[in-house]
Write a protein that holds these residues in place. Structure first.
Motif, PDB file in Angstrom:
ATOM      1  N   GLU A 118      65.857  73.953 -34.053  1.00 18.59           N
ATOM      2  CA  GLU A 118      67.296  73.181 -34.086  1.00 18.59           C
ATOM      3  C   GLU A 118      67.250  71.948 -34.670  1.00 18.59           C
ATOM      4  O   GLU A 118      68.294  71.405 -35.549  1.00 18.59           O
ATOM      5  CB  GLU A 118      67.839  73.086 -32.696  1.00 18.59           C
ATOM      6  CG  GLU A 118      69.259  72.597 -32.559  1.00 18.59           C
ATOM      7  CD  GLU A 118      69.811  72.622 -31.119  1.00 18.59           C
ATOM      8  OE1 GLU A 118      70.587  72.108 -30.795  1.00 18.59           O
ATOM      9  OE2 GLU A 118      68.976  73.071 -30.225  1.00 18.59           O
ATOM     10  N   TRP A 119      66.108  71.114 -34.545  1.00 15.94           N
ATOM     11  CA  TRP A 119      66.234  69.794 -34.993  1.00 15.94           C
ATOM     12  C   TRP A 119      66.017  69.842 -36.631  1.00 15.94           C
ATOM     13  O   TRP A 119      66.588  68.942 -37.392  1.00 15.94           O
ATOM     14  CB  TRP A 119      65.062  69.033 -34.382  1.00 15.94           C
ATOM     15  CG  TRP A 119      64.721  67.655 -34.859  1.00 15.94           C
ATOM     16  CD1 TRP A 119      63.692  66.907 -35.332  1.00 15.94           C
ATOM     17  CD2 TRP A 119      65.767  66.379 -34.736  1.00 15.94           C
ATOM     18  NE1 TRP A 119      63.965  65.663 -35.824  1.00 15.94           N
ATOM     19  CE2 TRP A 119      65.084  65.396 -35.352  1.00 15.94           C
ATOM     20  CE3 TRP A 119      67.227  66.545 -34.405  1.00 15.94           C
ATOM     21  CZ2 TRP A 119      65.906  64.251 -35.640  1.00 15.94           C
ATOM     22  CZ3 TRP A 119      67.806  65.108 -34.388  1.00 15.94           C
ATOM     23  CH2 TRP A 119      67.182  63.929 -34.992  1.00 15.94           C
ATOM     24  N   ILE A 120      65.190  70.775 -37.109  1.00 17.96           N
ATOM     25  CA  ILE A 120      64.881  70.887 -38.495  1.00 17.96           C
ATOM     26  C   ILE A 120      66.154  71.275 -39.180  1.00 17.96           C
ATOM     27  O   ILE A 120      66.635  70.781 -40.135  1.00 17.96           O
ATOM     28  CB  ILE A 120      63.869  72.098 -38.657  1.00 17.96           C
ATOM     29  CG1 ILE A 120      62.585  71.594 -38.570  1.00 17.96           C
ATOM     30  CG2 ILE A 120      63.992  72.675 -40.119  1.00 17.96           C
ATOM     31  CD1 ILE A 120      61.473  72.764 -38.001  1.00 17.96           C
ATOM     32  N   LEU A 121      66.985  72.260 -38.602  1.00 23.16           N
ATOM     33  CA  LEU A 121      68.196  72.448 -39.128  1.00 23.16           C
ATOM     34  C   LEU A 121      69.222  71.643 -39.191  1.00 23.16           C
ATOM     35  O   LEU A 121      70.153  71.430 -39.901  1.00 23.16           O
ATOM     36  CB  LEU A 121      68.769  73.893 -38.341  1.00 23.16           C
ATOM     37  CG  LEU A 121      68.024  75.130 -38.704  1.00 23.16           C
ATOM     38  CD1 LEU A 121      68.568  76.367 -37.724  1.00 23.16           C
ATOM     39  CD2 LEU A 121      68.127  75.474 -39.840  1.00 23.16           C
ATOM     40  N   HIS A 122      69.040  70.859 -38.090  1.00 22.77           N
ATOM     41  CA  HIS A 122      70.274  69.731 -37.972  1.00 22.77           C
ATOM     42  C   HIS A 122      70.186  68.557 -39.072  1.00 22.77           C
ATOM     43  O   HIS A 122      70.834  68.128 -39.782  1.00 22.77           O
ATOM     44  CB  HIS A 122      69.958  68.802 -36.609  1.00 22.77           C
ATOM     45  CG  HIS A 122      70.699  67.600 -36.598  1.00 22.77           C
ATOM     46  ND1 HIS A 122      72.015  67.422 -36.264  1.00 22.77           N
ATOM     47  CD2 HIS A 122      70.288  66.473 -36.693  1.00 22.77           C
ATOM     48  CE1 HIS A 122      72.450  66.082 -36.000  1.00 22.77           C
ATOM     49  NE2 HIS A 122      71.271  65.269 -36.642  1.00 22.77           N
ATOM     50  N   ASN A 123      68.869  68.319 -39.405  1.00 27.38           N
ATOM     51  CA  ASN A 123      68.499  67.219 -40.461  1.00 27.38           C
ATOM     52  C   ASN A 123      68.793  67.863 -41.977  1.00 27.38           C
ATOM     53  O   ASN A 123      69.148  66.988 -42.653  1.00 27.38           O
ATOM     54  CB  ASN A 123      66.996  66.969 -40.392  1.00 27.38           C
ATOM     55  CG  ASN A 123      66.663  65.847 -39.123  1.00 27.38           C
ATOM     56  OD1 ASN A 123      67.274  64.537 -39.382  1.00 27.38           O
ATOM     57  ND2 ASN A 123      66.479  66.245 -37.840  1.00 27.38           N
ATOM     58  N   LEU A 124      68.281  69.318 -42.121  1.00 27.33           N
ATOM     59  CA  LEU A 124      68.757  69.718 -43.437  1.00 27.33           C
ATOM     60  C   LEU A 124      70.283  69.948 -43.482  1.00 27.33           C
ATOM     61  O   LEU A 124      70.738  69.484 -44.606  1.00 27.33           O
ATOM     62  CB  LEU A 124      68.239  71.212 -43.471  1.00 27.33           C
ATOM     63  CG  LEU A 124      66.717  71.279 -43.733  1.00 27.33           C
ATOM     64  CD1 LEU A 124      65.972  72.490 -43.472  1.00 27.33           C
ATOM     65  CD2 LEU A 124      66.468  70.735 -45.070  1.00 27.33           C
ATOM     66  N   GLU A 125      71.062  69.980 -42.372  1.00 26.77           N
ATOM     67  CA  GLU A 125      72.515  70.008 -42.407  1.00 26.77           C
ATOM     68  C   GLU A 125      73.119  68.872 -42.932  1.00 26.77           C
ATOM     69  O   GLU A 125      74.090  68.552 -43.743  1.00 26.77           O
ATOM     70  CB  GLU A 125      73.141  70.484 -41.228  1.00 26.77           C
ATOM     71  CG  GLU A 125      74.486  70.831 -41.236  1.00 26.77           C
ATOM     72  CD  GLU A 125      75.019  71.159 -39.839  1.00 26.77           C
ATOM     73  OE1 GLU A 125      76.431  71.515 -39.905  1.00 26.77           O
ATOM     74  OE2 GLU A 125      74.321  71.622 -38.834  1.00 26.77           O
ATOM     75  N   MET A 126      72.500  67.652 -42.224  1.00 28.27           N
ATOM     76  CA  MET A 126      72.765  66.314 -42.638  1.00 28.27           C
ATOM     77  C   MET A 126      72.934  65.960 -44.140  1.00 28.27           C
ATOM     78  O   MET A 126      73.652  65.258 -44.456  1.00 28.27           O
ATOM     79  CB  MET A 126      71.934  65.286 -41.990  1.00 28.27           C
ATOM     80  CG  MET A 126      72.609  64.080 -41.917  1.00 28.27           C
ATOM     81  SD  MET A 126      71.385  62.897 -40.796  1.00 28.27           S
ATOM     82  CE  MET A 126      71.883  63.615 -39.136  1.00 28.27           C
TER      83      MET A 126
END
Length: 281
Positions: A118-126
């Motif tokens: 979830e954290w990886i996806l959050h930062n790539l979404e950012m």
């Protein structure tokens, strides 16, 4: 005034090769507050990247030191994440895997696999890169690679984000888009950023303070300019803002005129005299 978060104190740096010692930095003093966005600017060879590498722990200064959040910096660490001009992505890993590698290294013991994903996806979404999770670096543009590099750095949750001319190799349009992304991310995270740049407009647009360095050898800080422009900043609106143009003029004036006046005497003696100096003599 709040407590200094990043303290670069009395830093000197010399490199010795074949018995010849060359002074690179002398008396670098800079105090950065938490959440500040700072730019280091100066002519090529003035030691900007050396300062950044000392803060990163990649180089040990000859004299002086660096304190970050109350702890001495003497080696690389996850509390300082670096984004270089070259994206440094591993070419055999996908976009997702490049960020995953950093996240697993730091959070394997403190977050579950699901939390890390979830954290990886959050930062790539950012950085607007979730559409390319399974692509290899060879399959995406230069600007996209830098977005992934920024996402990987942010995913480490560093105390200081170190940017070494991260947009220098990009075309003007891509560069502008990424500058806007970095401004948006900084507004959201209020993270502390130290950036190296050659671009005066970039420095004024992004930063709270611009640290102007003298030419080497034995470069030092010649002037620090506070950029008193409200955030969020709009590059189009700023083009006609007298405060923006004043800051821009101050930096250009230093780089092309004032820099000569603050150049250390021993540094001046170490190089051939310019035509103007010979005429003045």
């Amino acid at each position: 005034m709040s407590k200094t978060y990043l303290d670069i104190s009395a830093v000197d740096m010399q490199f010795t090769r074949d018995g010849q010692t060359n002074p690179v930095l002398q008396g670098i003093d800079l105090q950065v507050q938490r959440g500040e966005f700072i730019a280091l600017i100066g002519h090529s060879g003035c030691g900007k990247s050396t300062v950044l590498n000392i803060v990163a722990g990649l180089l040990q200064p000859t004299r002086g030191g660096v304190i970050l959040d109350g702890r001495e910096v003497n080696a690389p660490g996850p509390d300082r994440a670096v984004v270089f001009q070259n994206h440094s992505l591993l070419p055999w890993l996908t976009v997702y895997q490049n960020v995953e590698l950093a996240v697993d290294k730091i959070f394997a013991r403190t977050r579950s696999k699901a939390e890390r994903r979830e954290w990886i996806l959050h930062n790539l979404e950012m950085v607007n890169m979730t559409h390319a999770l399974q692509r290899l670096p060879s399959e995406i543009s230069g600007g996209m690679k830098q977005r992934v590099g920024i996402a990987r750095a942010l995913a480490m949750e560093p105390k200081v984000l170190l940017l070494d001319e991260p947009f220098g190799a990009l075309d003007a349009l891509t560069r502008a888009h990424l500058q806007d992304e970095v401004m948006r991310i900084h507004a959201e995270l209020h993270n502390t950023v130290l950036m190296i740049t050659h671009d005066v407009d970039e420095a004024v647009l992004l930063c709270d303070r611009i640290v102007m360095m003298t030419n080497g050898p034995a470069a030092t800080i010649g002037q620090v300019l506070s950029v008193d422009l409200p955030r969020p900043r709009d590059r189009i609106a700023l083009a006609d803002d007298p405060r923006y143009n004043h800051c821009r003029h101050e930096v250009l004036s230093f780089l092309h005129e004032k820099q000569r006046k603050v150049e250390p005497l021993h540094a001046r003696a170490a190089r051939p005299a310019t035509m103007a100096e010979r005429s003045a003599a």
